[in-house]
Design a protein around this motif. Structure first.
Motif, PDB file in Angstrom:
ATOM      1  N   UNK A 205     -17.723   8.280   3.701  1.00 16.01           N
ATOM      2  CA  UNK A 205     -17.716   9.464   4.206  1.00 16.01           C
ATOM      3  C   UNK A 205     -16.938  10.548   3.632  1.00 16.01           C
ATOM      4  N   UNK A 206     -15.663  10.718   3.351  1.00 13.16           N
ATOM      5  CA  UNK A 206     -14.342  10.680   2.775  1.00 13.16           C
ATOM      6  C   UNK A 206     -14.655  10.521   1.530  1.00 13.16           C
ATOM      7  N   UNK A 207     -14.650  10.496   0.231  1.00 14.56           N
ATOM      8  CA  UNK A 207     -15.071  10.095  -1.060  1.00 14.56           C
ATOM      9  C   UNK A 207     -13.611  10.621  -1.881  1.00 14.56           C
ATOM     10  N   UNK A 208     -12.417  10.483  -2.759  1.00 13.92           N
ATOM     11  CA  UNK A 208     -11.397  10.328  -3.042  1.00 13.92           C
ATOM     12  C   UNK A 208     -12.290  10.423  -4.981  1.00 13.92           C
TER      13      UNK A 208
ATOM     14  N   UNK B 146       0.823  -0.927  -0.148  1.00 16.40           N
ATOM     15  CA  UNK B 146      -0.310  -0.007  -0.301  1.00 16.40           C
ATOM     16  C   UNK B 146       0.414   0.866   0.100  1.00 16.40           C
ATOM     17  N   UNK B 147       0.317   2.270  -0.769  1.00 18.05           N
ATOM     18  CA  UNK B 147       1.385   3.201  -0.830  1.00 18.05           C
ATOM     19  C   UNK B 147      -0.356   4.091  -0.559  1.00 18.05           C
ATOM     20  N   UNK B 148       0.016   5.778  -0.355  1.00 23.48           N
ATOM     21  CA  UNK B 148      -0.224   6.785  -0.382  1.00 23.48           C
ATOM     22  C   UNK B 148       0.280   8.221  -1.219  1.00 23.48           C
ATOM     23  N   UNK B 149      -0.629   9.036  -1.497  1.00 25.92           N
ATOM     24  CA  UNK B 149      -0.446  10.683  -1.936  1.00 25.92           C
ATOM     25  C   UNK B 149      -1.084  11.522  -1.231  1.00 25.92           C
ATOM     26  N   UNK B 150      -0.773  12.751  -0.514  1.00 27.13           N
ATOM     27  CA  UNK B 150      -0.923  13.594  -0.212  1.00 27.13           C
ATOM     28  C   UNK B 150      -1.557  14.646  -0.769  1.00 27.13           C
ATOM     29  N   UNK B 151      -2.552  15.249  -0.745  1.00 28.45           N
ATOM     30  CA  UNK B 151      -2.862  16.541  -1.548  1.00 28.45           C
ATOM     31  C   UNK B 151      -3.614  17.759  -1.177  1.00 28.45           C
ATOM     32  N   UNK B 152      -2.321  18.766  -1.277  1.00 37.02           N
ATOM     33  CA  UNK B 152      -4.054  19.700  -0.153  1.00 37.02           C
ATOM     34  C   UNK B 152      -4.970  20.217  -0.817  1.00 37.02           C
ATOM     35  N   UNK B 153      -5.873  20.732  -0.015  1.00 42.28           N
ATOM     36  CA  UNK B 153      -7.315  20.777  -0.370  1.00 42.28           C
ATOM     37  C   UNK B 153      -7.370  22.916  -0.733  1.00 42.28           C
ATOM     38  N   UNK B 154      -8.495  22.973  -1.742  1.00 40.71           N
ATOM     39  CA  UNK B 154      -8.144  23.842  -2.514  1.00 40.71           C
ATOM     40  C   UNK B 154      -9.498  24.782  -1.310  1.00 40.71           C
ATOM     41  N   UNK B 155      -9.582  25.148   0.094  1.00 44.74           N
ATOM     42  CA  UNK B 155     -10.475  25.107   1.293  1.00 44.74           C
ATOM     43  C   UNK B 155     -10.993  26.488   0.523  1.00 44.74           C
ATOM     44  N   UNK B 156     -12.301  26.802   0.863  1.00 47.43           N
ATOM     45  CA  UNK B 156     -12.705  28.222   1.787  1.00 47.43           C
ATOM     46  C   UNK B 156     -13.094  28.752   2.314  1.00 47.43           C
ATOM     47  N   UNK B 157     -13.288  30.234   3.289  1.00 51.36           N
ATOM     48  CA  UNK B 157     -13.587  30.251   4.258  1.00 51.36           C
ATOM     49  C   UNK B 157     -14.609  28.908   5.365  1.00 51.36           C
ATOM     50  N   UNK B 158     -15.125  29.473   4.420  1.00 47.56           N
ATOM     51  CA  UNK B 158     -16.804  27.791   4.212  1.00 47.56           C
ATOM     52  C   UNK B 158     -16.841  26.578   4.692  1.00 47.56           C
ATOM     53  N   UNK B 159     -15.671  26.184   3.856  1.00 51.77           N
ATOM     54  CA  UNK B 159     -15.548  24.695   4.203  1.00 51.77           C
ATOM     55  C   UNK B 159     -14.273  24.366   5.341  1.00 51.77           C
ATOM     56  N   UNK B 160     -13.199  25.735   6.087  1.00 46.49           N
ATOM     57  CA  UNK B 160     -13.305  25.646   6.553  1.00 46.49           C
ATOM     58  C   UNK B 160     -13.481  25.300   8.584  1.00 46.49           C
ATOM     59  N   UNK B 161     -14.594  26.866   8.178  1.00 43.48           N
ATOM     60  CA  UNK B 161     -15.208  26.466   9.191  1.00 43.48           C
ATOM     61  C   UNK B 161     -15.825  25.425   9.659  1.00 43.48           C
ATOM     62  N   UNK B 162     -16.480  24.571   8.022  1.00 43.39           N
ATOM     63  CA  UNK B 162     -16.856  23.353   8.432  1.00 43.39           C
ATOM     64  C   UNK B 162     -15.786  21.821   9.197  1.00 43.39           C
TER      65      UNK B 162
ATOM     66  N   UNK C  81     -21.275  16.510   2.118  1.00 43.39           N
ATOM     67  CA  UNK C  81     -21.863  17.699   1.627  1.00 43.39           C
ATOM     68  C   UNK C  81     -20.880  18.445   0.845  1.00 43.39           C
ATOM     69  N   UNK C  82     -19.595  18.390   1.826  1.00 44.85           N
ATOM     70  CA  UNK C  82     -18.900  18.899   1.063  1.00 44.85           C
ATOM     71  C   UNK C  82     -18.067  18.876  -0.552  1.00 44.85           C
ATOM     72  N   UNK C  83     -18.111  19.086  -1.323  1.00 47.50           N
ATOM     73  CA  UNK C  83     -16.999  18.929  -2.543  1.00 47.50           C
ATOM     74  C   UNK C  83     -15.497  19.614  -2.358  1.00 47.50           C
ATOM     75  N   UNK C  84     -14.786  19.629  -2.406  1.00 49.53           N
ATOM     76  CA  UNK C  84     -12.924  20.232  -1.855  1.00 49.53           C
ATOM     77  C   UNK C  84     -12.619  19.939  -3.165  1.00 49.53           C
ATOM     78  N   UNK C  85     -11.880  21.151  -4.102  1.00 50.09           N
ATOM     79  CA  UNK C  85     -10.757  20.681  -5.077  1.00 50.09           C
ATOM     80  C   UNK C  85      -9.709  20.720  -4.574  1.00 50.09           C
ATOM     81  N   UNK C  86      -8.382  19.788  -5.219  1.00 46.26           N
ATOM     82  CA  UNK C  86      -7.304  19.458  -4.832  1.00 46.26           C
ATOM     83  C   UNK C  86      -6.080  20.051  -5.279  1.00 46.26           C
ATOM     84  N   UNK C  87      -4.858  21.168  -5.028  1.00 46.45           N
ATOM     85  CA  UNK C  87      -4.304  21.967  -5.581  1.00 46.45           C
ATOM     86  C   UNK C  87      -3.250  20.823  -5.854  1.00 46.45           C
TER      87      UNK C  87
END
Length: 503
Positions: free
Chosen positions: A155-158, A1-17, A169-175
């Motif tokens: 839960x969280x689905x990529x 198994x291996x992993x990939x870490x991606x930064x999320x392009x979050x808005x202020x609303x996303x961060x609050x949630x 309910x959150x839909x966040x794109x990755x950088x």
């Protein structure tokens, strides 16, 4: 198994949630911990369990056991496991218990994310029951860095196509990084599950998605050494490696001192601020007053410095890991098969149990001006700070992972049996030398202690329990030549560490 870490392009609303969801997972975790603490306390009052445990410990201490004693030990183990289950101490019992509490957070967290947190608490309970754990502890909200799932359908689905995350309910794109070739190759595998992560920066939390994928990670190193075996002597602050073509001697994570200095300065600043705002919480001698139960007061600057401090610790840990990986990548060019000593770094972190006096006589001045000769106590401290900074155990773990990825392996030898630091292949005998002695004379040549230990590990016999004297004699002249070239080059470049290298 291996992993990939991606930064999320979050808005202020996303961060609050997301922050609300981290608050929810911290609450759930501590609820399970409180429940587990009660169950462990009840278990400690169980007379039958305690008597069985005492008998089991006695059998463990014996060097040799008869057939009846072995059978008895297995029976006791089964009986203890049954009693533990009757006290609702199991992974599934925790998951069942938290199901009711988790319903109030069903809009924030999925059922599998709540179950995963119960599993994490159970691992702590296992350490208390079967390992070296002493007790369970509650965790502060700031110490929660991940919310993990079990599958990519709950839960969280990529989403690979849009490279985004969907999470209740959150839909966040990755950088995406500039160089996407490796990323695309790494993502070309079946997704096992996703983990939401956050890391502290001076300007606040940054959010990531960690995608766990089945199969091995793509190869970054194109050319590795496959026809050679290398010996590695890992110390608390240094690593020495010897192969047939090259030798390496270097300090582990050399820039960690810079991070330590920044952390110390910031801690002093925070301590001054805390003392100014809370004068009643301290005694005249500067120690904390335990009788004062007033609430602590903290300034806005102190809160900002807390974020900076957490960010510095994160940067230091990331630097140490990156430094280890860069060093290991260079070693993989020489070989993918390594021999190392099986070191117990946790044992080296502990203080000595006995207090001893020095042989050297010291003269101290008393208040009346007279001189008194005494034998001062030896320091009980050992290598705790160095191991914390350099993380040598992490180096060995990463080495094992990378060697396996490229088709190699890491063989471990017993430190007590092999005794690489004491062996002299020219005399074929073990000669104990003090740790402060960094150079040895072997067959008329001066050798660096760590490099020579790595040389002996490389030239091990087939059983990996002793150096092969014939191999050592055959390879020694080439090793001395490579070692002298390396030390000369290091001295020219002003690379020095007197206490470890000897120069």
């Amino acid at each position: 198994m291996h992993t990939v870490r991606l930064l999320l392009a979050t808005t202020r609303y996303d961060e609050t949630v997301i922050e609300k969801r981290f608050h929810a997972i911290s609450h759930i975790h501590n609820v399970i911990v409180k429940h587990a603490q009660k169950r462990l306390k009840r278990l400690s009052y169980d007379a039958e369990y305690q008597s069985l445990k005492a008998e089991y410990k006695k059998l463990l201490k014996k060097d040799t056991l008869s057939i009846e004693e072995k059978t008895r030990r297995k029976l006791i183990s089964r009986q203890m496991a049954e009693i533990i289950r009757t006290h609702s101490l199991s992974e599934y019992a925790f998951q069942s218990y938290i199901k009711v509490c988790g319903k109030q957070f069903r809009k924030c967290l999925s059922s599998q994310q709540i179950q995963k947190e119960a599993t994490r608490v159970w691992k702590g309970v296992e350490a208390v029951l079967y390992g070296n754990g002493k007790e369970l502890h509650f965790k502060k909200y700031r110490d929660f860095h991940t919310i993990c799932g079990k599958t990519n359908t709950n839960g969280a689905k990529f989403q690979k196509e849009s490279c985004s995350i969907q999470w209740l309910g959150l839909n966040i794109k990755c950088k995406l990084p500039k160089d996407q070739d490796y990323l695309l190759e790494a993502l070309d595998s079946e997704i096992s599950y996703c983990e939401m992560a956050r890391k502290m920066f001076p300007n606040g939390w940054h959010y990531y998605v960690v995608v766990y994928l089945k199969g091995d990670a793509p190869h970054k190193i194109k050319a590795v050494g496959r026809d050679d075996v290398a010996g590695i002597d890992i110390g608390t602050s240094t690593v020495a490696c010897v192969s047939s073509r090259s030798v390496t001697l270097q300090e582990l994570a050399p820039k960690c001192r810079e991070y330590n200095q920044k952390i110390e300065r910031l801690l002093r600043r925070m301590d001054r601020s805390k003392r100014i705002l809370n004068p009643n919480k301290y005694r005249a001698d500067g120690t904390i007053e335990p009788a004062n139960h007033e609430k602590w007061k903290f300034s806005k600057a102190y809160r900002k410095n807390q974020n900076r401090l957490k960010s510095l610790y994160r940067q230091k840990a990331a630097y140490v890991k990156q430094s280890h990986e860069e060093t290991i990548n260079r070693l993989l060019h020489e070989s993918v098969c390594f021999i190392v000593e099986d070191m117990s770094f946790t044992g080296l972190q502990r203080e000595k149990k006995t207090t001893e006096r020095r042989d050297q006589v010291s003269e101290i001045r008393q208040k009346d001006g007279s001189a008194k000769k005494i034998h001062k106590y030896k320091r009980r401290k050992r290598f705790g700070k160095s191991i914390t900074d350099r993380a040598p155990a992490s180096f060995v773990t990463i080495l094992e992972q990378k060697a396996k990825l490229y088709g190699g392996n890491v063989s471990k030898v017993s430190t007590k049996e092999y005794k690489a630091s004491q062996y002299d292949h020219a005399k074929d005998q073990y000669i104990k030398t003090d740790l402060s002695v960094r150079e040895k004379i072997i067959a008329g040549h001066k050798v660096q202690r760590d490099l020579y230990s790595a040389f002996l590990l490389r030239n091990s016999n087939q059983k990996l329990n002793k150096p092969d004297q014939k191999k050592c004699i055959y390879e020694f002249d080439r090793f001395v030549k490579l070692q002298d070239q390396l030390i000369e080059k290091m001295k020219e470049n002003n690379i020095s560490m007197k206490q470890c290298f000897g120069f």
